[in-house]
Design a protein around this motif. Structure first.
Motif, PDB file in Angstrom:
ATOM      1  N   GLY A  66       4.233   2.319  -0.131  1.00 27.22           N
ATOM      2  CA  GLY A  66       3.504   2.858  -1.262  1.00 27.22           C
ATOM      3  C   GLY A  66       2.001   2.696  -1.217  1.00 27.22           C
ATOM      4  N   TYR A  67       1.458   2.172  -0.153  1.00 29.54           N
ATOM      5  CA  TYR A  67       0.007   2.065  -0.025  1.00 29.54           C
ATOM      6  C   TYR A  67      -0.586   3.450   0.239  1.00 29.54           C
ATOM      7  CZ  TYR A  67       0.231  -3.034   0.402  1.00 29.54           C
ATOM      8  OH  TYR A  67       0.416  -4.380   0.166  1.00 29.54           O
ATOM      9  N   GLY A  85      -7.707   3.201  -6.943  1.00 25.10           N
ATOM     10  CA  GLY A  85      -6.575   2.676  -7.702  1.00 25.10           C
ATOM     11  C   GLY A  85      -5.375   2.368  -6.824  1.00 25.10           C
ATOM     12  N   GLY A  86      -4.597   1.414  -7.259  1.00 25.20           N
ATOM     13  CA  GLY A  86      -3.407   1.027  -6.518  1.00 25.20           C
ATOM     14  C   GLY A  86      -3.751   0.303  -5.227  1.00 25.20           C
ATOM     15  N   LYS A  87      -2.749   0.209  -4.393  1.00 24.80           N
ATOM     16  CA  LYS A  87      -2.925  -0.472  -3.119  1.00 24.80           C
ATOM     17  C   LYS A  87      -3.342   0.531  -2.055  1.00 24.80           C
ATOM     18  CE  LYS A  87       0.273  -4.213  -4.061  1.00 24.80           C
ATOM     19  NZ  LYS A  87       1.259  -5.099  -3.453  1.00 24.80           N
ATOM     20  N   SER A  90      -6.781  -5.106  -3.581  1.00 24.32           N
ATOM     21  CA  SER A  90      -5.416  -5.157  -3.056  1.00 24.32           C
ATOM     22  C   SER A  90      -5.284  -4.227  -1.850  1.00 24.32           C
ATOM     23  CB  SER A  90      -4.411  -4.787  -4.144  1.00 24.32           C
ATOM     24  OG  SER A  90      -4.687  -3.496  -4.647  1.00 24.32           O
ATOM     25  N   ALA A  91      -6.366  -4.062  -1.121  1.00 25.46           N
ATOM     26  CA  ALA A  91      -6.349  -3.220   0.082  1.00 25.46           C
ATOM     27  C   ALA A  91      -6.049  -4.070   1.313  1.00 25.46           C
ATOM     28  CB  ALA A  91      -7.694  -2.524   0.256  1.00 25.46           C
TER      29      ALA A  91
END
Length: 169
Positions: free
Chosen positions: A46-47, A102-104, A139-140
């Protein structure tokens, strides 16, 4: 088997060790195969992927049908998602924007050697260190695929200093 090899094996075949968010990894290899495998593993989890490469984007997309990958080609050729290797500022802005989306995020940098021959060493190391700092605060995950034979020992030490190293088996 070294810790790095155990990490790679466990990531590909299941196991307890995982790549950690907010970390940079140097993957030592002649061709970016292990780095790409780790990268695609993160994409499956999901990255959001960003591939910065010397490979033409059409070759990357054809090789990984079914996986939507934004590929940036390091080239002096003009076009969409083609970046001049001398323009580290523009490349930095794209990577930072991707991470901030946004997100990973997963970023695979395959082409550091090409950036090295097109930039002054101090500029290149500032670029790498800045990316390490940005990644560390998010969160990368940054994967840097390199062929260690192309680096002077001092330059390789600078690259490895703030990253987890994954050696060739």
């Amino acid at each position: 088997m070294s810790d790095e090899d155990e990490l790679f094996t466990s990531l590909l075949f299941g196991g307890g060790k995982e790549l950690e968010d907010g970390r940079s990894y140097v993957v030592k290899e002649k061709k970016p195969e292990r780095g790409l495998a780790l990268f695609l593993n993160l994409v499956e989890k999901g990255y959001r992927p960003l591939l910065v490469t010397r490979q033409h984007p059409n070759h990357v997309r054809k090789g990984h049908i079914g996986v939507e990958i934004r590929a940036i080609w390091l080239s002096t050729t003009l076009g969409k998602d083609y970046f001049d290797p001398h323009n580290l500022t523009a490349l930095t802005n794209v990577v930072v924007a991707h991470i901030g989306g946004g997100g990973k995020s997963a970023i695979l940098l395959d082409g550091l050697e090409y950036l090295m021959i097109n930039n002054e060493p101090a500029r290149l190391w500032k670029f790498v260190e800045y990316l390490n700092e940005v990644v560390a605060q998010t969160s990368a995950i940054l994967l840097i695929s390199v062929d260690e034979r192309t680096f002077e020992p001092r330059d390789l030490a600078l690259l490895e200093r703030n990253a987890v190293v994954i050696e060739r088996p």
